[in-house]
Motif scaffolding. Structure first.
Motif, PDB file in Angstrom:
ATOM      1  N   GLU A 211       0.837  -1.201   0.000  1.00  0.00           N
ATOM      2  CA  GLU A 211       0.000   0.000   0.000  1.00  0.00           C
ATOM      3  C   GLU A 211       0.879   1.261   0.000  1.00  0.00           C
ATOM      4  O   GLU A 211       0.607   2.218  -0.729  1.00  0.00           O
ATOM      5  N   ALA A 212       1.945   1.225   0.795  1.00  0.00           N
ATOM      6  CA  ALA A 212       2.865   2.366   0.839  1.00  0.00           C
ATOM      7  C   ALA A 212       3.563   2.561  -0.513  1.00  0.00           C
ATOM      8  O   ALA A 212       3.727   3.692  -0.995  1.00  0.00           O
ATOM      9  N   SER A 213       3.980   1.456  -1.139  1.00  0.00           N
ATOM     10  CA  SER A 213       4.663   1.581  -2.437  1.00  0.00           C
ATOM     11  C   SER A 213       3.691   2.087  -3.507  1.00  0.00           C
ATOM     12  O   SER A 213       4.065   2.908  -4.356  1.00  0.00           O
ATOM     13  N   ILE A 214       2.445   1.623  -3.458  1.00  0.00           N
ATOM     14  CA  ILE A 214       1.440   2.102  -4.421  1.00  0.00           C
ATOM     15  C   ILE A 214       1.172   3.586  -4.187  1.00  0.00           C
ATOM     16  O   ILE A 214       1.104   4.382  -5.136  1.00  0.00           O
ATOM     17  N   ASP A 215       1.054   3.966  -2.893  1.00  0.00           N
ATOM     18  CA  ASP A 215       0.821   5.368  -2.558  1.00  0.00           C
ATOM     19  C   ASP A 215       2.015   6.228  -3.002  1.00  0.00           C
ATOM     20  O   ASP A 215       1.836   7.310  -3.576  1.00  0.00           O
ATOM     21  N   GLY A 216       3.224   5.730  -2.778  1.00  0.00           N
ATOM     22  CA  GLY A 216       4.421   6.446  -3.223  1.00  0.00           C
ATOM     23  C   GLY A 216       4.467   6.574  -4.740  1.00  0.00           C
ATOM     24  O   GLY A 216       4.834   7.624  -5.286  1.00  0.00           O
TER      25      GLY A 216
ATOM     26  N   GLU B 143       1.993  11.732  -9.698  1.00  0.00           N
ATOM     27  CA  GLU B 143       1.389  13.064  -9.620  1.00  0.00           C
ATOM     28  C   GLU B 143       2.464  14.148  -9.705  1.00  0.00           C
ATOM     29  O   GLU B 143       2.308  15.141 -10.413  1.00  0.00           O
ATOM     30  N   GLN B 144       3.563  13.914  -8.989  1.00  0.00           N
ATOM     31  CA  GLN B 144       4.674  14.864  -9.021  1.00  0.00           C
ATOM     32  C   GLN B 144       5.269  14.935 -10.433  1.00  0.00           C
ATOM     33  O   GLN B 144       5.565  16.019 -10.930  1.00  0.00           O
TER      34      GLN B 144
END
Length: 164
Positions: free
Chosen positions: A41-46, A52-53
């Protein structure tokens, strides 16, 4: 009917096996699975944040590129305008200079022609004078060839002198 309705012992052992399996899964597999899910989940969020960036950076780069392109077009137009103005000025200067040189050449040619004309007139006058002297000399020699003609000429000169 034993197969359709299970006995209490079978239910007990199935429940005991299920609880033991559940305990083993909770004890050994549940935490790594939750950690893996949290990590995923953290890697997907990152990755979403990075995307986005990157999208924002691409938009900024695109806007900056458009700005640079617009500035380059303006600079190109300015350079072309200056080049055209310089070209027109050079052509105009060349025309003016050619006109000046042409007028100077015409004046020089007129002066040369005038000088040559005067020289030719002087030469003609000299030739006429020389011819006149030659003709006069020949006439006088012919006229004054005998003594009688010489006396008549002297008498005529004497008369002219006395009259003046």
């Amino acid at each position: 009917m034993d197969l359709i309705i299970p006995s209490a012992g079978l239910i007990f052992w199935q429940l005991f096996g299920f609880l033991a399996l559940l305990f083993i899964l909770i004890k050994f597999a549940w935490k790594p699975m939750l950690a893996t899910l949290a990590e995923r989940e953290a890697s997907i969020d990152g990755a979403l944040k990075a995307a986005e960036q990157a999208r924002n950076e691409m938009a900024n780069l695109k806007a900056e590129n458009e700005k640079l392109l617009q500035e380059a077009r303006l600079e190109r137009d300015t350079i072309l305008k200056k080049a055209q103005e310089a070209s027109a000025k050079m052509i105009e200067d060349a025309k003016i200079e050619a006109g000046k040189q042409g007028a100077q050449m015409i004046e020089t040619a007129k002066a040369v022609i005038e000088t040559e004309k005067k020289a030719a007139l002087t030469e003609v006058k000299n030739q006429v004078a020389a011819l006149t002297l030659e003709v006069t000399e020949k006439l006088l020699r012919k006229k004054l060839a005998d003594e009688k003609a010489q006396k008549e000429l002297v008498d005529e000169f004497v008369k002219d002198i006395k009259l003046n």
